[in-house]
Design a protein around this motif. Structure first.
Motif, short mmCIF file in Angstrom:
data_model
loop_
_atom_site.label_atom_id
_atom_site.label_comp_id
_atom_site.label_asym_id
_atom_site.label_seq_id
_atom_site.Cartn_x
_atom_site.Cartn_y
_atom_site.Cartn_z
N PHE A 1 -0.96 25.21 32.46
CA PHE A 1 0.42 24.80 33.08
C PHE A 1 0.61 23.06 32.83
O PHE A 1 1.75 22.80 32.66
CB PHE A 1 0.16 25.04 34.51
CG PHE A 1 0.94 24.56 35.34
CD1 PHE A 1 2.46 24.90 35.17
CD2 PHE A 1 0.96 23.69 36.61
CE1 PHE A 1 3.49 24.38 36.27
CE2 PHE A 1 1.87 23.12 37.44
CZ PHE A 1 3.17 23.48 37.29
N GLU A 2 -0.51 22.44 32.91
CA GLU A 2 -0.24 21.07 32.82
C GLU A 2 0.30 20.65 31.65
O GLU A 2 1.01 19.57 31.75
CB GLU A 2 -1.53 20.44 33.28
CG GLU A 2 -1.41 19.05 33.45
CD GLU A 2 -0.51 18.49 34.59
OE1 GLU A 2 -0.15 19.37 35.35
OE2 GLU A 2 -0.04 17.46 34.77
N TYR A 3 -0.06 21.37 30.70
CA TYR A 3 0.55 21.02 29.14
C TYR A 3 1.86 21.59 29.03
O TYR A 3 2.55 21.15 28.04
CB TYR A 3 -0.35 21.63 28.18
CG TYR A 3 -1.67 20.86 28.15
CD1 TYR A 3 -1.98 19.64 27.29
CD2 TYR A 3 -2.71 21.47 28.90
CE1 TYR A 3 -3.19 19.16 27.54
CE2 TYR A 3 -3.83 20.98 29.03
CZ TYR A 3 -4.28 19.61 28.23
OH TYR A 3 -5.41 19.09 28.11
N MET A 4 2.75 22.30 29.84
CA MET A 4 3.97 22.83 29.67
C MET A 4 4.96 21.72 30.27
O MET A 4 5.05 21.53 31.54
CB MET A 4 4.21 24.03 30.49
CG MET A 4 5.58 24.37 30.58
SD MET A 4 5.86 25.40 31.86
CE MET A 4 5.85 24.28 33.17
N ALA A 5 5.37 20.86 29.31
CA ALA A 5 6.37 19.86 29.51
C ALA A 5 7.79 20.28 29.44
O ALA A 5 7.98 21.03 28.51
CB ALA A 5 6.01 18.49 28.88
N PHE A 6 8.68 19.62 30.03
CA PHE A 6 10.13 20.01 29.97
C PHE A 6 10.56 19.73 28.53
O PHE A 6 11.42 20.48 28.07
CB PHE A 6 10.99 18.93 30.86
CG PHE A 6 11.13 19.47 32.35
CD1 PHE A 6 10.11 19.68 33.18
CD2 PHE A 6 12.35 19.81 32.88
CE1 PHE A 6 10.34 20.27 34.46
CE2 PHE A 6 12.46 20.02 34.06
CZ PHE A 6 11.39 20.25 35.10
N ALA A 7 10.01 18.86 27.97
CA ALA A 7 10.35 18.59 26.39
C ALA A 7 9.90 19.87 25.61
O ALA A 7 10.79 20.11 24.77
CB ALA A 7 9.99 17.27 25.93
#
Lengths: 210, 210
Positions: free
Chosen positions: A23-29
């Motif tokens: 989850f933490e690695y899922m960025a908007f970009a």
DNA sequence: CAGCAATTAGGACAATTGTCCTAGTCCGTC
DNA sequence: GACGGACTAGGACAATTGTCCTAATTGCTG
């Protein structure tokens, strides 16, 4: 209609990213890049990352529910249905070996963060738990059906964790086989013919079980 | 000496942060804040986050090795030593319920990232694996000792995952009990007296096992 | 006490983060 | 064909990230 198309693509991409990277690695970009839209567009559909997480959990919940419903109509008997669950780590072995179990790893991450959505994510486990419990009840094990469901859940979770840690596919095969044998031995009088198996070197009868 | 003091404090804080929050959530600023030093000072001791991760893995590896060595000299017999391992989720239940297993959750995260240090982290699992294998060999199960070791590892991993997902302490107690019973049933002729247990409602004999 | 290396603090730095804002484009409905 | 709401792009924004750099301080050695 239009909004659904883009929104669904975002959730789909988030589902994959959360599974493969966390989850933490899922960025908007990342999401914008994966779908091929702008970051602002992602922001239009989801104000915060937590909103995306909630949508992904809902997506997985619905998919799991539908899959279990289908198994319940398809499977010949309860034992065969439980077998469908047991074989998940084998069916999805390529992904499991790389990323572990989608439900287990997400719950693990959310538990560490003390994230509110841990409760929602663990409801997916709850789906499997209740479904498995019903199958064990059908097998005539009503008194222990929930305990048995939890045992099967934990068993496959452990297999997934070690499989991804060691990248050990034979281990997955051996454990799935052991789980199936255990299932067959649970209600021996049920009349299902024990199909003979060619023993292969590695997993030759490692003790009665657990 | 001096350098060790600060450096060890950083690794200690990193160890805790990685366990409680996950590797990605361990920031230089957090470490500096936890130890009470400046960020630049952290940078002096560790150039990159990956270096800190390696140090933490090494720390855990050494601690685990020493713990197992101690168990090997302390424990009366192999069965009692295996029991020590089995009871870990119970001994550390407060932390396990919140953060899961330190080894398993770290390996899970590193596997998702394709991080190089997954191999190093899984060596901690390897320590338990080899140690457990030796104990099972001592029990006269040489042929299946490694398979049995993996089974016990997977079992406790599954328990830790579900325990933290559901925050279910009774489940941990029930499973540890089941594992102990399973262990006792593995070599029934070993002469160790099966101590009688008061059955409690929840975990009343849920099937033979696995 | 002088000298020197080890250690520390503090900030610079570009890059990236989540979130917000504004201006524009699309498309169905009058 | 014009209006209006849904949708999109692009950038602003402060905050935070990992890493690096420099100057000051510490503490040991001679």
């Amino acid at each position: 209609m239009k909004v659904r198309a883009t929104r669904d693509q975002i959730v789909e991409a988030a589902d994959r990213l959360i599974y493969e990277k966390g989850f933490e690695y899922m960025a908007f970009a990342d999401l914008a890049n994966a779908v091929g839209i702008s970051r602002g567009n992602v922001s239009f559909h989801f104000k915060t990352r937590d909103e995306i997480l909630s949508a992904v959990i809902e997506l997985r919940f619905g998919r799991t529910r539908r899959m279990l419903e289908q198994w319940e109509t398809e499977g010949i008997d309860a034992r065969e249905r439980i077998r469908s669950y047991i074989r998940i780590p084998l069916t999805n072995r390529t992904q499991v070996l790389r990323y572990g179990c989608p439900v287990g790893t997400l719950c693990t991450e959310l538990a560490k963060l003390g994230h509110d959505d841990l409760v929602q994510a663990s409801r997916i486990f709850g789906l499997f738990r209740e479904w498995l419990g019903r199958q064990f009840t059908d097998l005539g094990l009503a008194g222990h059906s929930d305990a048995l469901a939890m045992q099967v859940l934990a068993w496959s979770q452990g297999v997934a964790t070690l499989a991804s840690a060691f990248h050990d596919e034979p281990f997955v095969r051996a454990e799935v086989r052991r789980m199936e044998d255990w299932l067959d031995s649970l209600v021996p009088g049920s009349g299902r013919p024990r199909r003979p198996r060619k023993l292969r070197g590695r997993q030759s009868a490692p003790a009665r079980h657990p």
